[in-house]
Design an enzyme around this catalytic site. Structure first.
Site, PDB file in Angstrom:
ATOM      1  N   LYS A  60     -22.394  45.582  31.666  1.00 40.30           N
ATOM      2  CA  LYS A  60     -22.018  44.834  32.873  1.00 40.30           C
ATOM      3  C   LYS A  60     -22.777  43.497  32.927  1.00 40.30           C
ATOM      4  O   LYS A  60     -22.223  42.471  33.319  1.00 40.30           O
ATOM      5  CB  LYS A  60     -22.293  45.650  34.139  1.00 40.30           C
ATOM      6  CG  LYS A  60     -21.461  46.892  34.315  1.00 40.30           C
ATOM      7  CD  LYS A  60     -19.974  46.661  34.385  1.00 40.30           C
ATOM      8  CE  LYS A  60     -19.466  46.079  35.668  1.00 40.30           C
ATOM      9  NZ  LYS A  60     -17.969  46.000  35.681  1.00 40.30           N
ATOM     10  N   TYR A  62     -24.193  51.174  29.957  1.00 37.10           N
ATOM     11  CA  TYR A  62     -23.335  50.694  31.058  1.00 37.10           C
ATOM     12  C   TYR A  62     -23.910  49.451  31.744  1.00 37.10           C
ATOM     13  O   TYR A  62     -23.242  48.402  31.775  1.00 37.10           O
ATOM     14  CB  TYR A  62     -23.034  51.833  32.050  1.00 37.10           C
ATOM     15  CG  TYR A  62     -22.299  51.346  33.275  1.00 37.10           C
ATOM     16  CD1 TYR A  62     -20.959  50.956  33.210  1.00 37.10           C
ATOM     17  CD2 TYR A  62     -22.950  51.242  34.508  1.00 37.10           C
ATOM     18  CE1 TYR A  62     -20.297  50.478  34.343  1.00 37.10           C
ATOM     19  CE2 TYR A  62     -22.288  50.770  35.633  1.00 37.10           C
ATOM     20  CZ  TYR A  62     -20.966  50.386  35.550  1.00 37.10           C
ATOM     21  OH  TYR A  62     -20.318  49.912  36.663  1.00 37.10           O
TER      22      TYR A  62
HETATM   23  N1  LIG Z   1     -17.827  52.896  41.494  1.00 34.31           N
HETATM   24  C1  LIG Z   1     -18.910  52.200  41.777  1.00 34.31           C
HETATM   25  O1  LIG Z   1     -19.811  52.661  42.477  1.00 34.31           O
HETATM   26  C2  LIG Z   1     -19.052  50.782  41.268  1.00 34.31           C
HETATM   27  C3  LIG Z   1     -20.149  50.045  41.694  1.00 34.31           C
HETATM   28  C4  LIG Z   1     -20.311  48.741  41.234  1.00 34.31           C
HETATM   29  C5  LIG Z   1     -19.375  48.189  40.384  1.00 34.31           C
HETATM   30  N2  LIG Z   1     -18.309  48.908  39.971  1.00 34.31           N
HETATM   31  C6  LIG Z   1     -17.356  48.250  39.080  1.00 34.31           C
HETATM   32  O2  LIG Z   1     -16.082  48.226  39.722  1.00 34.31           O
HETATM   33  C7  LIG Z   1     -15.048  48.323  38.758  1.00 34.31           C
HETATM   34  C8  LIG Z   1     -14.103  49.433  39.143  1.00 34.31           C
HETATM   35  O3  LIG Z   1     -14.848  50.644  39.178  1.00 34.31           O
HETATM   36  P1  LIG Z   1     -14.230  52.009  39.666  1.00 34.31           P
HETATM   37  O4  LIG Z   1     -15.310  52.790  40.298  1.00 34.31           O
HETATM   38  O5  LIG Z   1     -12.961  51.763  40.404  1.00 34.31           O
HETATM   39  O6  LIG Z   1     -13.921  52.696  38.261  1.00 34.31           O
HETATM   40  P2  LIG Z   1     -12.639  53.489  37.788  1.00 34.31           P
HETATM   41  O7  LIG Z   1     -13.007  54.162  36.521  1.00 34.31           O
HETATM   42  O8  LIG Z   1     -12.105  54.338  38.885  1.00 34.31           O
HETATM   43  O9  LIG Z   1     -11.608  52.329  37.519  1.00 34.31           O
HETATM   44  C9  LIG Z   1     -11.604  51.578  36.348  1.00 34.31           C
HETATM   45  C10 LIG Z   1     -10.166  51.369  35.923  1.00 34.31           C
HETATM   46  O10 LIG Z   1     -10.186  50.615  34.715  1.00 34.31           O
HETATM   47  C11 LIG Z   1      -9.208  51.160  33.846  1.00 34.31           C
HETATM   48  N3  LIG Z   1      -9.568  50.890  32.464  1.00 34.31           N
HETATM   49  C12 LIG Z   1     -10.572  51.451  31.755  1.00 34.31           C
HETATM   50  N4  LIG Z   1     -10.547  50.996  30.511  1.00 34.31           N
HETATM   51  C13 LIG Z   1      -9.511  50.134  30.418  1.00 34.31           C
HETATM   52  C14 LIG Z   1      -8.980  49.342  29.374  1.00 34.31           C
HETATM   53  N5  LIG Z   1      -9.494  49.386  28.137  1.00 34.31           N
HETATM   54  N6  LIG Z   1      -7.935  48.562  29.645  1.00 34.31           N
HETATM   55  C15 LIG Z   1      -7.371  48.546  30.887  1.00 34.31           C
HETATM   56  N7  LIG Z   1      -7.820  49.286  31.900  1.00 34.31           N
HETATM   57  C16 LIG Z   1      -8.884  50.068  31.672  1.00 34.31           C
HETATM   58  C17 LIG Z   1      -9.220  52.663  34.133  1.00 34.31           C
HETATM   59  O11 LIG Z   1      -8.023  53.280  33.701  1.00 34.31           O
HETATM   60  C18 LIG Z   1      -9.434  52.682  35.626  1.00 34.31           C
HETATM   61  O12 LIG Z   1      -8.218  52.750  36.321  1.00 34.31           O
HETATM   62  C19 LIG Z   1     -15.725  48.526  37.417  1.00 34.31           C
HETATM   63  O13 LIG Z   1     -15.740  47.310  36.720  1.00 34.31           O
HETATM   64  C20 LIG Z   1     -17.142  48.973  37.772  1.00 34.31           C
HETATM   65  O14 LIG Z   1     -18.056  48.577  36.796  1.00 34.31           O
HETATM   66  C21 LIG Z   1     -18.108  50.196  40.401  1.00 34.31           C
HETATM   67  C1  LIG Z   2     -30.912  63.636  40.716  1.00 35.99           C
HETATM   68  C2  LIG Z   2     -29.566  64.129  41.171  1.00 35.99           C
HETATM   69  C3  LIG Z   2     -29.711  65.242  42.115  1.00 35.99           C
HETATM   70  C4  LIG Z   2     -28.773  63.018  41.847  1.00 35.99           C
HETATM   71  C5  LIG Z   2     -28.004  62.203  40.837  1.00 35.99           C
HETATM   72  C6  LIG Z   2     -27.282  61.112  41.558  1.00 35.99           C
HETATM   73  C7  LIG Z   2     -26.570  60.187  40.577  1.00 35.99           C
HETATM   74  C8  LIG Z   2     -25.376  60.944  39.998  1.00 35.99           C
HETATM   75  C9  LIG Z   2     -26.161  58.905  41.294  1.00 35.99           C
HETATM   76  C10 LIG Z   2     -27.390  58.199  41.883  1.00 35.99           C
HETATM   77  C11 LIG Z   2     -27.068  56.706  41.881  1.00 35.99           C
HETATM   78  C12 LIG Z   2     -25.634  56.606  41.434  1.00 35.99           C
HETATM   79  C13 LIG Z   2     -25.149  55.285  40.852  1.00 35.99           C
HETATM   80  C14 LIG Z   2     -25.306  54.129  41.852  1.00 35.99           C
HETATM   81  O1  LIG Z   2     -24.761  54.490  43.099  1.00 35.99           O
HETATM   82  C15 LIG Z   2     -24.671  52.886  41.410  1.00 35.99           C
HETATM   83  C16 LIG Z   2     -23.754  52.843  40.428  1.00 35.99           C
HETATM   84  C17 LIG Z   2     -23.281  51.501  40.020  1.00 35.99           C
HETATM   85  C18 LIG Z   2     -21.867  51.445  39.570  1.00 35.99           C
HETATM   86  O2  LIG Z   2     -21.625  50.263  38.854  1.00 35.99           O
HETATM   87  C19 LIG Z   2     -21.361  52.665  38.858  1.00 35.99           C
HETATM   88  C20 LIG Z   2     -21.776  53.959  39.518  1.00 35.99           C
HETATM   89  C21 LIG Z   2     -23.280  54.057  39.699  1.00 35.99           C
HETATM   90  C22 LIG Z   2     -23.924  54.049  38.319  1.00 35.99           C
HETATM   91  C23 LIG Z   2     -23.672  55.364  40.456  1.00 35.99           C
HETATM   92  C24 LIG Z   2     -23.397  56.625  39.592  1.00 35.99           C
HETATM   93  C25 LIG Z   2     -23.975  57.913  40.187  1.00 35.99           C
HETATM   94  C26 LIG Z   2     -25.489  57.788  40.454  1.00 35.99           C
HETATM   95  C27 LIG Z   2     -26.248  57.571  39.148  1.00 35.99           C
END
Ligand SMILES: NC(=O)c1ccc[n+]([C@@H]2O[C@H](COP(=O)([O-])OP(=O)(O)OC[C@H]3O[C@@H](n4cnc5c(N)ncnc54)[C@H](O)[C@@H]3O)[C@@H](O)[C@H]2O)c1
Ligand SMILES: CC(C)CCC[C@@H](C)[C@H]1CC[C@H]2[C@@H]3[C@H](O)C=C4C[C@@H](O)CC[C@]4(C)[C@H]3CC[C@]12C
Length: 372
Positions: free
Chosen positions: A159, A155
Site C-alpha cells: 500500500k 500488505y
Molecule cells: N477494509 C479496510 O478496513 C480497509 C482499510 C483501509 C484501506 N482499505 C483499502 O480499501 C480498498 C478496498 O478494500 P475492501 O476492504 O473493500 O477490500 P475487498 O477485498 O472487499 O475489495 C477489494 C476488491 O478488489 C477486487 N480485486 C482484487 N484483486 C483484483 C484484481 N487483480 N483486479 C481487479 N479487481 C481486483 C476484489 O475482487 C474486491 O472486490 C483496498 O484498496 C484496501 O487496501 C481497506
Molecule cells: C489479537 C486478536 C484477538 C485480535 C485480532 C484483530 C485483528 C484481526 C485486527 C486488528 C486490527 C485490524 C486491521 C486494522 O483495522 C486496519 C486494517 C487496514 C486495512 O487497510 C485492511 C484491514 C486491516 C489490516 C485490519 C485487519 C484486521 C485487524 C488486523
C-alpha cells in the site's frame, strides 16, 4: 441543470467498500452519465443498478493486465482505484499482494496518462503510516504527525509503494497535454455492512456460546471508520479534485468520522453486544507473552501446512501487533480541503452495522425470533 456527462471508473467496485461507493456515487453525483465498475469478480447485484438514469457498465477485469485496464480507463474522466488484495492473514503470497497492489496501481496510472484521464483518487490505508512493528503509539495523529513508518509486512508495504506511485504521478502530463491530478485517502479500520472480519468475530462468538474473550487491554485505542463515510469522502474528493486541483493534487487524507476511539475488541462489542454477544474479562485473559507464543505458533503452522492446506487464523504476529498498538487519527484536513463532514452519525453507523450483523445467517436475533 447541466446534462450529465461524466464517466467514472471504480476499480474494486464489487468489494466491501466498493459496493458502498458505487451506490453512493449513483445517489450523490448528479453529473454522472456512466459508471464503470471494474472488478475481478462481478456481483449479481450490479444488475439491479442498471434500471436508473446512469449507465452502469460492469467490467470483469484484472488490474494486473495492462490492456484490460487501458480499455476500462479509456474515455473515463475520473478513476477511483480501490481494487486491491487486502490480506494480513497470510492467505495470499507476498508476490501476489505486491503484483496486484503495486503493479496494478502502476497500470492504472499509465492508463490514465495514455487515455488523457485527468483525475485519479487512490484508496490507500492508514497502514502506509502504521502501526509500526516497534509498537509505537500514534495517538490522535494527523497527516503531518511524524511517525516512524516501518513496513515489513507485504500488505502495508504494497500500500505504501502504491500510494507513493500515485502521489508521484500528480502533475504528469496526460494525453492532450493537461496535468494528471491525484490524491490518496487513508481509511483506518473500516467497519459496516459487509465487513467480513466483524462477521468472523460474530461467528466465533456464537460458536463459543455467545462469548468472546478479551485478548487486548482496553487502553489500546484503534481507529475505526464507517464504510458509508469512507465512500462519501471518496465522492466529495473526486468532485473537488477538478475544482481545486492545485490544493488537492498530490495530497493524502486520513478517512475519519465520529466513531469512538476504543480498543479493537471494545469497539466490536459496540456492534456485537446488541447482537447478543458478551466480552468476558475486564483485562486480557491471557498474558501478552502467551498470546505472542500462540501467534507465533499459528505462523509456524501456517508455514508447515502450506503444502497441504491454507491455515490462516485471525491471530498471527502481525495482527496481534496491530491490535495491540494504539493508532488513532484526529484531523480536519479533509474538511478544510474539500468540505468533508461525515454523512452518517456514529449512532446511525452503529445501528446500520448492527442490523446487518443481525441479518446474517445464524444470528442470535434470528434464533431468538424463531424460538419466540
Ligand atoms: N477494509 C479496510 O478496513 C480497509 C482499510 C483501509 C484501506 N482499505 C483499502 O480499501 C480498498 C478496498 O478494500 P475492501 O476492504 O473493500 O477490500 P475487498 O477485498 O472487499 O475489495 C477489494 C476488491 O478488489 C477486487 N480485486 C482484487 N484483486 C483484483 C484484481 N487483480 N483486479 C481487479 N479487481 C481486483 C476484489 O475482487 C474486491 O472486490 C483496498 O484498496 C484496501 O487496501 C481497506
Ligand atoms: C489479537 C486478536 C484477538 C485480535 C485480532 C484483530 C485483528 C484481526 C485486527 C486488528 C486490527 C485490524 C486491521 C486494522 O483495522 C486496519 C486494517 C487496514 C486495512 O487497510 C485492511 C484491514 C486491516 C489490516 C485490519 C485487519 C484486521 C485487524 C488486523
Amino acid at each position: 441543470m447541466e446534462a450529465p456527462k461524466l464517466v467514472y471508473l471504480v476499480t474494486g467496485g464489487c468489494g466491501f467498500l466498493g459496493r458502498h461507493l458505487v451506490r453512493m456515487l449513483l445517489q450523490h453525483e448528479p453529473r454522472l452519465a456512466e459508471l464503470r465498475v471494474f472488478d475481478l469478480h462481478l456481483e449479481p447485484w450490479l444488475e439491479e443498478l442498471q434500471t436508473g438514469p446512469v449507465q452502469v457498465t460492469a467490467i470483469q477485469g484484472d488490474v494486473t493486465q495492462p490492456h484490460e485496464v487501458a480499455a476500462a480507463v479509456s474515455g473515463a474522466h475520473v478513476v477511483i482505484h480501490m481494487a486491491g488484495l487486502v490480506d494480513v492473514f497470510g492467505r495470499a503470497s507476498p508476490e501476489a499482494i505486491h503484483h496486484i497492489n503495486v503493479q496494478g496501481t502502476h497500470n492504472i496510472i499509465e492508463a490514465c496518462v495514455q487515455a488523457g484521464t485527468r483525475f485519479l483518487v487512490y484508496t490507500s490505508s492508514m497502514e502506509v503510516v502504521g502501526p509500526n512493528i516497534k509498537g509505537h503509539a500514534f495517538y490522535r495523529g494527523n497527516e503531518d504527525t511524524p511517525y516512524e513508518a516501518v513496513h515489513k509486512h507485504p500488505y502495508p508495504r504494497s500500500k505504501a509503494l502504491a500510494e507513493k506511485l500515485v502521489l508521484e504521478a500528480n502533475g504528469r502530463e496526460v494525453r492532450g497535454g493537461l496535468p494528471l491530478v491525484t490524491c490518496a485517502l487513508r481509511p483506518t479500520g473500516i467497519y459496516g455492512e459487509g465487513h467480513q472480519v466483524m462477521r468472523d468475530f460474530y461467528r466465533q462468538g456464537l460458536r463459543l456460546g455467545g462469548r468472546l474473550f478479551r485478548a487486548i487491554p482496553s487502553s489500546v485505542e484503534h481507529g475505526r471508520v464507517y464504510v458509508g463515510n469512507v465512500a462519501w469522502m471518496h465522492v466529495l474528493v473526486a468532485q473537488e479534485l477538478e475544482r481545486s486541483s492545485a490544493r488537492l493534487g498530490g495530497q493524502v487524507y486520513f478517512c475519519y468520522d465520529q466513531s469512538p476511539y476504543k480498543s479493537y475488541e471494545d469497539f466490536n462489542m459496540e456492534i456485537l453486544g446488541p447482537c447478543g454477544l458478551r466480552l468476558v474479562g475486564t483485562r486480557p485473559l491471557l498474558p501478552y507473552w502467551l498470546l505472542l507464543l500462540l501467534a507465533g505458533l499459528n505462523a509456524l503452522l501456517q508455514w508447515l501446512l502450506r503444502p497441504l492446506l491454507l491455515y490462516a487464523p485471525l491471530l498471527n504476529p502481525y495482527t496481534l501487533a496491530m491490535a495491540n498498538t494504539t493508532f488513532t487519527v484526529s484531523t480536519d484536513k479533509a474538511h478544510r480541503h474539500f468540505g468533508y463532514e461525515p454523512l452518517f452519525s456514529w449512532e446511525e453507523s452503529r445501528a446500520r452495522t448492527i442490523r446487518w450483523v443481525q441479518s446474517t445467517e445464524g444470528s442470535v436475533g434470528k434464533a431468538q425470533a424463531a424460538g419466540s
